[in-house]
Structure formats: structure tokens, C-alpha cells
Design a protein around this motif. Structure first.
Motif, PDB file in Angstrom:
ATOM      1  N   GLU A  44     -12.888  -2.217   2.048  1.00 58.07           N
ATOM      2  CA  GLU A  44     -12.008  -3.380   1.905  1.00 58.07           C
ATOM      3  C   GLU A  44     -11.148  -3.250   0.652  1.00 58.07           C
ATOM      4  N   LEU A  45      -9.906  -3.684   0.793  1.00 54.56           N
ATOM      5  CA  LEU A  45      -8.964  -3.638  -0.318  1.00 54.56           C
ATOM      6  C   LEU A  45      -8.787  -5.031  -0.920  1.00 54.56           C
ATOM      7  N   TYR A  46      -8.512  -5.054  -2.218  1.00 51.37           N
ATOM      8  CA  TYR A  46      -8.298  -6.297  -2.954  1.00 51.37           C
ATOM      9  C   TYR A  46      -6.906  -6.264  -3.589  1.00 51.37           C
ATOM     10  N   ASN A  47      -6.400  -7.434  -3.916  1.00 49.83           N
ATOM     11  CA  ASN A  47      -5.130  -7.481  -4.631  1.00 49.83           C
ATOM     12  C   ASN A  47      -5.277  -6.733  -5.954  1.00 49.83           C
ATOM     13  N   ALA A  48      -4.340  -5.844  -6.256  1.00 49.00           N
ATOM     14  CA  ALA A  48      -4.325  -5.242  -7.584  1.00 49.00           C
ATOM     15  C   ALA A  48      -3.928  -6.346  -8.557  1.00 49.00           C
TER      16      ALA A  48
ATOM     17  N   ASP B  68       3.737  -7.620  -4.723  1.00 50.25           N
ATOM     18  CA  ASP B  68       3.817  -8.692  -3.734  1.00 50.25           C
ATOM     19  C   ASP B  68       2.533  -8.775  -2.911  1.00 50.25           C
ATOM     20  N   ASN B  69       2.513  -9.681  -1.922  1.00 57.26           N
ATOM     21  CA  ASN B  69       1.298  -9.938  -1.150  1.00 57.26           C
ATOM     22  C   ASN B  69       0.812  -8.723  -0.355  1.00 57.26           C
ATOM     23  N   SER B  70       1.735  -7.816  -0.037  1.00 58.80           N
ATOM     24  CA  SER B  70       1.358  -6.635   0.746  1.00 58.80           C
ATOM     25  C   SER B  70       0.866  -5.484  -0.126  1.00 58.80           C
ATOM     26  N   GLY B  71       0.993  -5.619  -1.433  1.00 58.44           N
ATOM     27  CA  GLY B  71       0.587  -4.562  -2.346  1.00 58.44           C
ATOM     28  C   GLY B  71       1.744  -3.727  -2.865  1.00 58.44           C
ATOM     29  N   LYS B  72       2.953  -3.968  -2.355  1.00 58.98           N
ATOM     30  CA  LYS B  72       4.099  -3.178  -2.791  1.00 58.98           C
ATOM     31  C   LYS B  72       4.510  -3.563  -4.203  1.00 58.98           C
ATOM     32  N   VAL B  73       4.814  -2.541  -5.000  1.00 60.97           N
ATOM     33  CA  VAL B  73       5.155  -2.743  -6.405  1.00 60.97           C
ATOM     34  C   VAL B  73       6.663  -2.820  -6.579  1.00 60.97           C
TER      35      VAL B  73
ATOM     36  N   LYS C  82      -1.156 -15.734  -5.545  1.00 65.70           N
ATOM     37  CA  LYS C  82      -2.590 -15.735  -5.861  1.00 65.70           C
ATOM     38  C   LYS C  82      -3.053 -14.295  -6.030  1.00 65.70           C
ATOM     39  N   PRO C  83      -2.707 -13.648  -7.156  1.00 67.97           N
ATOM     40  CA  PRO C  83      -3.073 -12.240  -7.335  1.00 67.97           C
ATOM     41  C   PRO C  83      -4.550 -12.017  -7.625  1.00 67.97           C
ATOM     42  N   ALA C  84      -5.232 -13.040  -8.109  1.00 66.80           N
ATOM     43  CA  ALA C  84      -6.653 -12.898  -8.456  1.00 66.80           C
ATOM     44  C   ALA C  84      -7.278 -14.280  -8.533  1.00 66.80           C
ATOM     45  N   LYS C  85      -8.611 -14.301  -8.687  1.00 66.65           N
ATOM     46  CA  LYS C  85      -9.308 -15.568  -8.886  1.00 66.65           C
ATOM     47  C   LYS C  85      -9.237 -15.952 -10.365  1.00 66.65           C
ATOM     48  N   GLY C  86      -8.925 -17.210 -10.627  1.00 68.26           N
ATOM     49  CA  GLY C  86      -8.852 -17.661 -12.009  1.00 68.26           C
ATOM     50  C   GLY C  86      -7.484 -17.397 -12.617  1.00 68.26           C
ATOM     51  N   ASN C  87      -7.405 -17.560 -13.920  1.00 68.15           N
ATOM     52  CA  ASN C  87      -6.146 -17.398 -14.653  1.00 68.15           C
ATOM     53  C   ASN C  87      -6.005 -15.941 -15.074  1.00 68.15           C
ATOM     54  N   LEU C  88      -5.129 -15.202 -14.376  1.00 67.05           N
ATOM     55  CA  LEU C  88      -5.010 -13.772 -14.610  1.00 67.05           C
ATOM     56  C   LEU C  88      -4.487 -13.470 -16.016  1.00 67.05           C
ATOM     57  N   ILE C  89      -3.601 -14.301 -16.518  1.00 63.20           N
ATOM     58  CA  ILE C  89      -3.071 -14.076 -17.869  1.00 63.20           C
ATOM     59  C   ILE C  89      -4.192 -14.168 -18.904  1.00 63.20           C
ATOM     60  N   GLN C  90      -5.041 -15.168 -18.774  1.00 66.35           N
ATOM     61  CA  GLN C  90      -6.158 -15.313 -19.710  1.00 66.35           C
ATOM     62  C   GLN C  90      -7.156 -14.159 -19.586  1.00 66.35           C
ATOM     63  N   ILE C  91      -7.345 -13.686 -18.349  1.00 63.86           N
ATOM     64  CA  ILE C  91      -8.271 -12.571 -18.150  1.00 63.86           C
ATOM     65  C   ILE C  91      -7.767 -11.331 -18.880  1.00 63.86           C
ATOM     66  N   TRP C  92      -6.496 -10.997 -18.694  1.00 65.73           N
ATOM     67  CA  TRP C  92      -5.950  -9.812 -19.358  1.00 65.73           C
ATOM     68  C   TRP C  92      -5.981  -9.964 -20.873  1.00 65.73           C
TER      69      TRP C  92
END
Length: 236
Positions: free
Chosen positions: A146-150, A156-161, A199-209
Motif C-alpha cells: 500500500e502507498l501513502y501520501n508523501a 497533488d492527490n495523485s502523487g505527482k510533484v 490532506k497530505p498527512a494526519k495532523g499538522n504537517l508543518i508542525q511535524i516537520w
């Protein structure tokens, strides 16, 4: 709009032209006529293609063919992280990378300090002019993985950069290893500037990074979000 006709003329000056004649319904019956080009780019001095001209043309075509033969060819044994190679006209490669620490660059609007971060294990799919990336959590990769959002902006939603203004220069002479390394360099050395996935990830991605910068903490797998794709989904 800027005209570039003059640029073409200054860079490439026509010196030869070839016209191929064929007898109708006899594809193998052909005659090749060669033309020299005058100073204004007009064909002159029509004559049958000479042996010397034929040899020069063959050398030029062979050089181009050699570049194509090297494209995506491994330098030695096939790299163990390569998952799939599509040999069609718009050739693509799928490979994976483990969790690793690398420098990341964010634009000021995110408020994330630049530095080194641990990024999750990833799957990459690239052609000569496009890149898609995905995160993975499984160590043993199979067709059903299974693949996850990078978890990065600019994807974008399909994974294209979205590579923005990054100058992509993938050449036909690139080996497989050069091809993969160049795409990874383009991705990690670009500036992450905007979110394309709501919705790239669960939670606040900016705070995670921000919590990971210049630490030995790994990107939390629990924050990764499935995107409904498997490895099989992107092999096409």
C-alpha cells in the motif's frame, strides 16, 4: 511573445538536405537525392547521395542511437532498489528509498527552519519529464504494498510533484543510476512552497516537520495517510 527564429538561425545553419523518392507500390525501390544549402538556406546543387555523404549520415545516426541504447541502462548489475522499468517510448522507472536524513528547503511562508530531516521510506516513479512520489511503511515491498501520501508540499492527490521553476535536464545518455539520482536531487534540492493536496498527512504537517529539524527523530509513520493506491496501481 518573444520570437526565437533568429536564435535558431544563429545556432543551427542548414548545410544539407535529403529528398527520398520512391516508386509507387514498390517500397524497396528508392532513390535519395542530396542538396547543398546556400547562404540563405535554400537547397542548391541537387545530386545523387554520394558514398561519403551516406557514411557521414550513418555516423550521425549511430551516435544518436548509442545515446538511446545507454538510456536507463544500469552501469553494472541492476540496482536492488529498482522495482519496475517501463521500456516504452516515454520510459519510466519505479524505485524505492529507505528512511534517510537529508536537507529540505521550505519557503518562508511555512515558517519551517531549514536543516536536515529524516524522511520516510519512499517509492518514486519518474519519466524523462515528470515525477511522482509516495511514502511506504512496509519493509518488504510487494506488488500489493500500500502507498501513502508523501508528506511534502508541492505534491497533488495523485502523487505527482510540481517542480515549479526547477530546470529538469534528464538526458537520453543517462544511465539508470544517474536517472534516479538526478530526480532525487531535483526533488530534495527544490523549495517546498505550497500544498496541492488538501490532506497530505494526519495532523499538522508543518508542525511535524518543524519538530524534526536537525534532530534524530524519524518521521512518525502514524502521521502518514493512505491514498488508496498500491504498487500495482502505478505500474502502467
Amino acid at each position: 511573445m518573444k520570437t526565437i527564429t533568429n536564435d535558431f538561425g544563429s545556432l543551427y545553419k542548414p548545410v544539407k538536405a535529403f529528398v527520398i523518392y520512391r516508386i509507387p507500390r514498390k517500397k524497396s525501390a528508392v532513390y535519395v537525392e542530396s542538396f547543398d544549402m546556400d547562404e540563405n538556406g535554400y537547397p542548391v546543387n541537387a545530386h545523387p547521395l554520394t558514398a561519403s555523404e551516406c557514411g557521414n549520415l550513418a555516423k550521425a545516426l549511430d551516435k544518436s542511437e548509442q545515446m538511446n541504447r545507454n538510456y536507463l541502462r544500469p552501469k553494472g548489475l541492476m540496482p536492488t532498489n529498482v522495482l519496475h522499468i517501463d521500456p516504452d517510448y516515454n520510459s519510466s522507472v519505479i524505485w524505492h528509498t529507505p528512511e534517510l536524513q537529508t536537507e529540505l528547503f521550505f519557503t518562508k511562508n511555512f515558517g519551517i527552519t531549514e536543516g536536515k530531516f529524516f524522511v520516510p521510506a519512499m517509492v518514486w516513479k519518474a519519466s524523462k519529464d515528470s515525477l511522482s512520489v509516495y511514502a511506504i511503511v512496509e519493509e518488504n515491498i510487494e506488488i500489493t504494498t500500500e502507498l501513502y501520501n508523501a508528506p511534502f508540499p508541492n505534491i497533488d492527490n495523485s502523487g505527482k510533484v510540481c517542480m515549479g521553476n526547477v530546470k529538469i535536464d534528464i538526458k537520453l545518455g543517462h544511465t539508470l543510476e544517474d536517472f534516479m539520482q538526478n530526480w532525487q536531487n531535483y526533488f530534495y534540492n527544490s523549495y517546498f512552497s505550497h500544498f496541492l493536496n488538501s490532506k497530505p498527512a494526519k495532523g499538522n504537517l508543518i508542525q511535524i516537520w518543524q519538530s524534526l529539524v536537525n534532530t534524530k527523530k524519524k518521521f512518525p509513520k502514524k502521521a502518514l495517510l493512505k491514498n488508496g493506491l498500491t504498487l500495482k496501481s502505478i505500474i502502467k
